[in-house]
Design a protein around this motif. Structure first.
Motif, PDB file in Angstrom:
ATOM      1  N   TYR A  33       5.916  40.188 -28.816  1.00  0.00           N
ATOM      2  CA  TYR A  33       6.986  40.244 -29.812  1.00  0.00           C
ATOM      3  C   TYR A  33       8.191  39.449 -29.310  1.00  0.00           C
ATOM      4  N   GLY A  34       8.825  38.722 -30.201  1.00  0.00           N
ATOM      5  CA  GLY A  34      10.010  37.954 -29.853  1.00  0.00           C
ATOM      6  C   GLY A  34       9.701  36.680 -29.089  1.00  0.00           C
ATOM      7  N   ILE A  35       8.516  36.163 -29.276  1.00  0.00           N
ATOM      8  CA  ILE A  35       8.072  34.964 -28.565  1.00  0.00           C
ATOM      9  C   ILE A  35       8.873  33.752 -29.055  1.00  0.00           C
ATOM     10  N   SER A  38       8.356  27.417 -28.798  1.00  0.00           N
ATOM     11  CA  SER A  38       7.522  26.514 -27.993  1.00  0.00           C
ATOM     12  C   SER A  38       6.310  27.248 -27.422  1.00  0.00           C
ATOM     13  N   THR A  39       6.489  28.484 -26.999  1.00  0.00           N
ATOM     14  CA  THR A  39       5.358  29.267 -26.496  1.00  0.00           C
ATOM     15  C   THR A  39       4.393  29.594 -27.624  1.00  0.00           C
ATOM     16  N   GLU A  40       4.936  29.900 -28.795  1.00  0.00           N
ATOM     17  CA  GLU A  40       4.086  30.172 -29.952  1.00  0.00           C
ATOM     18  C   GLU A  40       3.263  28.936 -30.323  1.00  0.00           C
ATOM     19  N   ASN A  41       3.878  27.768 -30.287  1.00  0.00           N
ATOM     20  CA  ASN A  41       3.152  26.522 -30.566  1.00  0.00           C
ATOM     21  C   ASN A  41       2.066  26.276 -29.532  1.00  0.00           C
TER      22      ASN A  41
END
Length: 101
Positions: A33-35, A38-41
């Motif tokens: 949660y709250g990512i 850039s990390t999500e991509n």
């Protein structure tokens, strides 16, 4: 088909697929949660890469063994189910992103 059987039956093939599964598990565990974006991509791109690796594995096994022998192994059934679900996920996620643009 003979060449694919030799390739698929090689212990290095199994070892590389096991490594891919373990690495995929580590990458999937990074989601939280709250990512940040850039990390999500990175996670989205990694998921696509791993899905393609597992699609290739399934295709190699299907072509090497044939559908009957492939489906006779329960682990291949599980793997195939997971790959199909992953493909469906990619389709829905990809079409969702296009509609938002």
């Amino acid at each position: 088909r003979f060449v694919l059987r030799q390739f698929e039956g090689n212990p290095s093939f199994d070892a590389s697929m096991t490594f891919a599964v373990l690495l995929n598990t580590v990458v999937l565990s990074l989601d939280h949660y709250g990512i940040d974006e850039s990390t999500e991509n990175f996670l989205t791109d990694s998921n696509s890469v791993f899905t393609n690796i597992f699609i290739a594995e399934m295709a190699i096994k299907l072509l090497a063994r044939g559908i009957k022998k492939y489906c006779a192994d329960p682990m291949n059934g599980l793997d195939g189910f997971v790959v199909i679900i992953s493909i469906v996920e990619l389709i829905f996620t990809g079409s969702g992103e296009e509609q938002m643009d």
